[in-house]
Design a protein around this motif. Structure first.
Motif, PDB file in Angstrom:
ATOM      1  N   GLY A  47      22.708 -28.408  33.950  1.00  0.00           N
ATOM      2  CA  GLY A  47      21.810 -29.424  34.494  1.00  0.00           C
ATOM      3  C   GLY A  47      20.651 -29.706  33.553  1.00  0.00           C
ATOM      4  O   GLY A  47      20.238 -30.856  33.374  1.00  0.00           O
ATOM      5  N   ALA A  48      20.122 -28.656  32.945  1.00  0.00           N
ATOM      6  CA  ALA A  48      19.015 -28.830  32.003  1.00  0.00           C
ATOM      7  C   ALA A  48      19.461 -29.620  30.776  1.00  0.00           C
ATOM      8  O   ALA A  48      18.735 -30.493  30.288  1.00  0.00           O
ATOM      9  CB  ALA A  48      18.469 -27.470  31.589  1.00  0.00           C
ATOM     10  N   MET A  49      20.652 -29.343  30.281  1.00  0.00           N
ATOM     11  CA  MET A  49      21.170 -30.079  29.131  1.00  0.00           C
ATOM     12  C   MET A  49      21.393 -31.551  29.494  1.00  0.00           C
ATOM     13  O   MET A  49      21.050 -32.455  28.724  1.00  0.00           O
ATOM     14  CB  MET A  49      22.478 -29.448  28.637  1.00  0.00           C
ATOM     15  N   ALA A  50      21.950 -31.788  30.674  1.00  0.00           N
ATOM     16  CA  ALA A  50      22.169 -33.168  31.119  1.00  0.00           C
ATOM     17  C   ALA A  50      20.836 -33.898  31.270  1.00  0.00           C
ATOM     18  O   ALA A  50      20.715 -35.076  30.914  1.00  0.00           O
ATOM     19  CB  ALA A  50      22.948 -33.179  32.433  1.00  0.00           C
ATOM     20  N   GLY A  51      19.828 -33.212  31.783  1.00  0.00           N
ATOM     21  CA  GLY A  51      18.517 -33.821  31.927  1.00  0.00           C
ATOM     22  C   GLY A  51      17.903 -34.180  30.583  1.00  0.00           C
ATOM     23  O   GLY A  51      17.289 -35.240  30.428  1.00  0.00           O
ATOM     24  N   ARG A  88      21.867 -41.851  34.518  1.00  0.00           N
ATOM     25  CA  ARG A  88      21.228 -40.724  35.214  1.00  0.00           C
ATOM     26  C   ARG A  88      22.170 -40.108  36.235  1.00  0.00           C
ATOM     27  O   ARG A  88      22.270 -38.883  36.339  1.00  0.00           O
ATOM     28  CB  ARG A  88      19.947 -41.203  35.910  1.00  0.00           C
ATOM     29  N   THR A  89      22.865 -40.946  36.984  1.00  0.00           N
ATOM     30  CA  THR A  89      23.798 -40.457  37.991  1.00  0.00           C
ATOM     31  C   THR A  89      24.942 -39.697  37.325  1.00  0.00           C
ATOM     32  O   THR A  89      25.328 -38.608  37.774  1.00  0.00           O
ATOM     33  CB  THR A  89      24.361 -41.618  38.832  1.00  0.00           C
ATOM     34  N   TYR A  90      25.476 -40.235  36.252  1.00  0.00           N
ATOM     35  CA  TYR A  90      26.597 -39.610  35.556  1.00  0.00           C
ATOM     36  C   TYR A  90      26.201 -38.242  34.994  1.00  0.00           C
ATOM     37  O   TYR A  90      26.979 -37.303  35.053  1.00  0.00           O
ATOM     38  CB  TYR A  90      27.069 -40.522  34.423  1.00  0.00           C
ATOM     39  N   LEU A  91      24.985 -38.142  34.482  1.00  0.00           N
ATOM     40  CA  LEU A  91      24.570 -36.915  33.816  1.00  0.00           C
ATOM     41  C   LEU A  91      24.078 -35.840  34.787  1.00  0.00           C
ATOM     42  O   LEU A  91      23.751 -34.738  34.358  1.00  0.00           O
ATOM     43  CB  LEU A  91      23.497 -37.215  32.771  1.00  0.00           C
ATOM     44  N   LYS A  92      24.027 -36.122  36.056  1.00  0.00           N
ATOM     45  CA  LYS A  92      23.585 -35.109  37.017  1.00  0.00           C
ATOM     46  C   LYS A  92      24.675 -34.116  37.288  1.00  0.00           C
ATOM     47  O   LYS A  92      25.809 -34.294  37.184  1.00  0.00           O
ATOM     48  CB  LYS A  92      23.168 -35.754  38.334  1.00  0.00           C
TER      49      LYS A  92
END
Length: 92
Positions: A47-51, A88-92
């Motif tokens: 999650g941190a990497m995606a953020g 943003r939705t995809y990377l969550k």
């Protein structure tokens, strides 16, 4: 100045927190932690990497694609916001 240079301290702080999360995974594996704990740690790091990726992509779009001062014929700002919402939705 690119957005990654302008936001360098904030991005580096996120990377350092991410490094801490990765080190926590390593410690958990090294100390034979249970798989549930390890999976939670991995999910947090993911999650941190995606953020981090979402933040860099968003700044890139805002700086290089839709900044009317720099690019008068840039993309429609509303379309850019819709794209960023999807990213943003995809990377969550």
């Amino acid at each position: 100045m690119t957005h990654t240079v302008r936001e360098k301290h904030k991005l580096l702080a996120r990377v350092r927190r991410l490094r801490g999360q990765i080190e926590a995974i390593e410690r958990a594996l090294d100390t034979d932690a249970g798989c549930e704990q390890v999976m939670h740690l991995i999910a947090g790091a993911r999650g941190a990497m995606a953020g981090l990726m979402a933040e860099v992509v968003e700044d890139h779009v805002r700086t290089h694609l839709v900044d009317p001062a720099l690019h008068p014929g840039a993309l429609n700002a509303e379309a850019a916001e819709q794209l960023l919402d999807v990213v943003r939705t995809y990377l969550k």
